[in-house]
Design a protein around this motif. Structure first.
Motif, PDB file in Angstrom:
ATOM      1  N   ILE A  44     -55.969  50.041  17.491  1.00  0.00           N
ATOM      2  CA  ILE A  44     -57.369  50.243  17.085  1.00  0.00           C
ATOM      3  C   ILE A  44     -58.155  48.929  17.215  1.00  0.00           C
ATOM      4  N   ALA A  45     -57.530  47.824  16.760  1.00  0.00           N
ATOM      5  CA  ALA A  45     -58.196  46.510  16.840  1.00  0.00           C
ATOM      6  C   ALA A  45     -58.488  46.136  18.297  1.00  0.00           C
ATOM      7  N   LEU A  46     -57.503  46.399  19.183  1.00  0.00           N
ATOM      8  CA  LEU A  46     -57.685  46.070  20.608  1.00  0.00           C
ATOM      9  C   LEU A  46     -58.767  46.921  21.262  1.00  0.00           C
ATOM     10  N   VAL A  47     -58.807  48.212  20.881  1.00  0.00           N
ATOM     11  CA  VAL A  47     -59.830  49.106  21.450  1.00  0.00           C
ATOM     12  C   VAL A  47     -61.215  48.621  21.037  1.00  0.00           C
ATOM     13  N   LYS A  68     -62.050  45.579  20.234  1.00  0.00           N
ATOM     14  CA  LYS A  68     -62.327  44.268  20.829  1.00  0.00           C
ATOM     15  C   LYS A  68     -62.543  44.360  22.348  1.00  0.00           C
ATOM     16  N   GLN A  69     -61.645  45.067  23.034  1.00  0.00           N
ATOM     17  CA  GLN A  69     -61.663  45.083  24.505  1.00  0.00           C
ATOM     18  C   GLN A  69     -62.559  46.166  25.117  1.00  0.00           C
ATOM     19  N   LYS A  70     -62.897  47.179  24.300  1.00  0.00           N
ATOM     20  CA  LYS A  70     -63.709  48.316  24.788  1.00  0.00           C
ATOM     21  C   LYS A  70     -63.132  48.907  26.093  1.00  0.00           C
ATOM     22  N   PRO A  71     -61.841  49.313  26.075  1.00  0.00           N
ATOM     23  CA  PRO A  71     -61.239  49.864  27.289  1.00  0.00           C
ATOM     24  C   PRO A  71     -61.755  51.278  27.575  1.00  0.00           C
ATOM     25  N   ASP A  72     -61.480  51.768  28.775  1.00  0.00           N
ATOM     26  CA  ASP A  72     -61.838  53.152  29.118  1.00  0.00           C
ATOM     27  C   ASP A  72     -60.805  54.117  28.551  1.00  0.00           C
ATOM     28  N   ILE A  73     -59.543  53.659  28.528  1.00  0.00           N
ATOM     29  CA  ILE A  73     -58.421  54.535  28.147  1.00  0.00           C
ATOM     30  C   ILE A  73     -57.485  53.785  27.213  1.00  0.00           C
ATOM     31  N   CYS A  74     -56.962  54.491  26.190  1.00  0.00           N
ATOM     32  CA  CYS A  74     -55.898  53.931  25.362  1.00  0.00           C
ATOM     33  C   CYS A  74     -54.712  54.898  25.441  1.00  0.00           C
ATOM     34  N   ILE A  75     -53.561  54.383  25.890  1.00  0.00           N
ATOM     35  CA  ILE A  75     -52.344  55.201  25.992  1.00  0.00           C
ATOM     36  C   ILE A  75     -51.494  54.887  24.767  1.00  0.00           C
ATOM     37  N   MET A  76     -51.125  55.924  24.000  1.00  0.00           N
ATOM     38  CA  MET A  76     -50.416  55.674  22.746  1.00  0.00           C
ATOM     39  C   MET A  76     -49.168  56.503  22.584  1.00  0.00           C
ATOM     40  N   ASP A  77     -48.119  55.839  22.066  1.00  0.00           N
ATOM     41  CA  ASP A  77     -46.931  56.547  21.609  1.00  0.00           C
ATOM     42  C   ASP A  77     -47.299  57.171  20.255  1.00  0.00           C
ATOM     43  N   ILE A  78     -46.491  58.124  19.775  1.00  0.00           N
ATOM     44  CA  ILE A  78     -46.798  58.704  18.454  1.00  0.00           C
ATOM     45  C   ILE A  78     -46.111  57.917  17.352  1.00  0.00           C
ATOM     46  N   GLU A  79     -44.778  57.809  17.436  1.00  0.00           N
ATOM     47  CA  GLU A  79     -44.030  57.216  16.334  1.00  0.00           C
ATOM     48  C   GLU A  79     -44.006  55.691  16.459  1.00  0.00           C
ATOM     49  N   GLU A 115     -58.531  58.170  14.094  1.00  0.00           N
ATOM     50  CA  GLU A 115     -59.500  57.130  13.753  1.00  0.00           C
ATOM     51  C   GLU A 115     -60.444  56.818  14.922  1.00  0.00           C
ATOM     52  N   LEU A 116     -59.925  56.977  16.141  1.00  0.00           N
ATOM     53  CA  LEU A 116     -60.743  56.666  17.333  1.00  0.00           C
ATOM     54  C   LEU A 116     -61.552  57.868  17.826  1.00  0.00           C
ATOM     55  N   GLY A 133     -64.260  60.284  18.706  1.00  0.00           N
ATOM     56  CA  GLY A 133     -65.702  60.029  18.817  1.00  0.00           C
ATOM     57  C   GLY A 133     -66.009  58.679  19.458  1.00  0.00           C
ATOM     58  N   ASP A 134     -64.979  57.824  19.616  1.00  0.00           N
ATOM     59  CA  ASP A 134     -65.167  56.534  20.297  1.00  0.00           C
ATOM     60  C   ASP A 134     -65.300  56.814  21.801  1.00  0.00           C
ATOM     61  N   SER A 135     -65.915  55.901  22.524  1.00  0.00           N
ATOM     62  CA  SER A 135     -66.077  56.145  23.970  1.00  0.00           C
ATOM     63  C   SER A 135     -64.747  56.003  24.716  1.00  0.00           C
ATOM     64  N   CYS A 136     -63.757  55.357  24.081  1.00  0.00           N
ATOM     65  CA  CYS A 136     -62.440  55.181  24.702  1.00  0.00           C
ATOM     66  C   CYS A 136     -61.677  56.511  24.682  1.00  0.00           C
ATOM     67  N   LYS A 137     -61.156  56.918  25.828  1.00  0.00           N
ATOM     68  CA  LYS A 137     -60.395  58.161  25.916  1.00  0.00           C
ATOM     69  C   LYS A 137     -58.940  57.881  25.503  1.00  0.00           C
ATOM     70  N   VAL A 138     -58.328  58.840  24.814  1.00  0.00           N
ATOM     71  CA  VAL A 138     -56.959  58.626  24.304  1.00  0.00           C
ATOM     72  C   VAL A 138     -55.958  59.543  25.004  1.00  0.00           C
ATOM     73  N   ILE A 139     -54.841  58.931  25.451  1.00  0.00           N
ATOM     74  CA  ILE A 139     -53.723  59.708  26.008  1.00  0.00           C
ATOM     75  C   ILE A 139     -52.514  59.465  25.114  1.00  0.00           C
ATOM     76  N   ILE A 140     -51.927  60.536  24.612  1.00  0.00           N
ATOM     77  CA  ILE A 140     -50.680  60.420  23.856  1.00  0.00           C
ATOM     78  C   ILE A 140     -49.543  60.489  24.878  1.00  0.00           C
ATOM     79  N   LEU A 141     -48.640  59.514  24.819  1.00  0.00           N
ATOM     80  CA  LEU A 141     -47.473  59.490  25.717  1.00  0.00           C
ATOM     81  C   LEU A 141     -46.245  59.390  24.816  1.00  0.00           C
TER      82      LEU A 141
END
Length: 201
Positions: free
Chosen positions: A40-43, A45-56, A68-69, A71-79
């Motif tokens: 969340i802090a990196l998103v 700060k960096q304002k990326p287009d995409i955030c790829i996230m593990d679950i656990e 938490e993200l 509605g943010d402009s950053c798109k989220v991919i769960i991997l």
């Protein structure tokens, strides 16, 4: 250039994913996080287009971070390794743009990122199985059914991994999810429960 943040608590996988995506001409990894809070802090700060996230992950799971993200402009991919109905449902409510499994080929991830950048959503086909679970109450996905069938044939974790082109770690994860879903404590009980219910086709 598509700017990407990756959040993954397994350092080796985090490094490998970063290297793979940096090889793509139209992608750049601008941040790597080892937990949901860092992500969340990196998103922010960096304002990326995409955030790829593990679950656990420690401190904050990928799903908590995705919520938490929202509605943010950053798109989220769960991997993730886990194709669980509860996780998928929560991810959809958090309006994630993609939900992919770690045993997908690496080029599929890069293609999915481009598709998501075009405004579409990408869900692993196995999750569609979960969403439209069969009406006979069988809680297992198509892949999990394949795994339990091979277990019932006396195949080892390594045999199953070879047959389904998965890693042994992924097979072990599937086995633990199967035991969890069938509410049993070992493989023998899982086979008995599955037979009892008449789910072996």
């Amino acid at each position: 250039m598509i700017r990407i943040v990756i959040a993954e608590d397994q350092q080796m996988l985090l490094g490998a994913l970063g290297s793979l995506l940096n090889l793509e001409e139209d992608m750049e990894v601008v941040g790597k996080a080892k937990d949901g809070e860092e992500a969340i802090a990196l998103v922010k700060k960096q304002k990326p287009d995409i955030c790829i996230m593990d679950i656990e992950m420690p401190l904050k799971s990928g799903l908590d971070a995705a919520e938490e993200l929202k509605g943010d402009s950053c798109k989220v991919i769960i991997l993730t390794t886990f194709a669980r109905a509860g996780y998928f449902e929560r991810a959809r409510k958090a309006e994630v743009n993609g939900y992919l499994l770690k045993d997908s080929p690496s080029e599929e991830l890069a293609n999915s990122i481009r598709v998501i950048m075009d405004g579409r959503q990408v869900y692993s086909p196995e999750l569609v199985d979960i969403a439209y679970e069969s009406s006979n109450g069988n809680p297992l996905t198509a892949r999990e059914k394949q795994v339990i069938k091979l277990i019932s044939e006396g195949k080892t974790t390594k045999d199953i991994a070879n047959e389904l082109s998965l890693t042994t770690g992924t097979v072990r994860n599937y086995v633990s999810v199967i035991l969890d879903k069938l509410n049993v404590s070992n493989r023998i009980e899982a086979i008995s429960r599955f037979k009892e219910k008449g789910w072996f086709k």
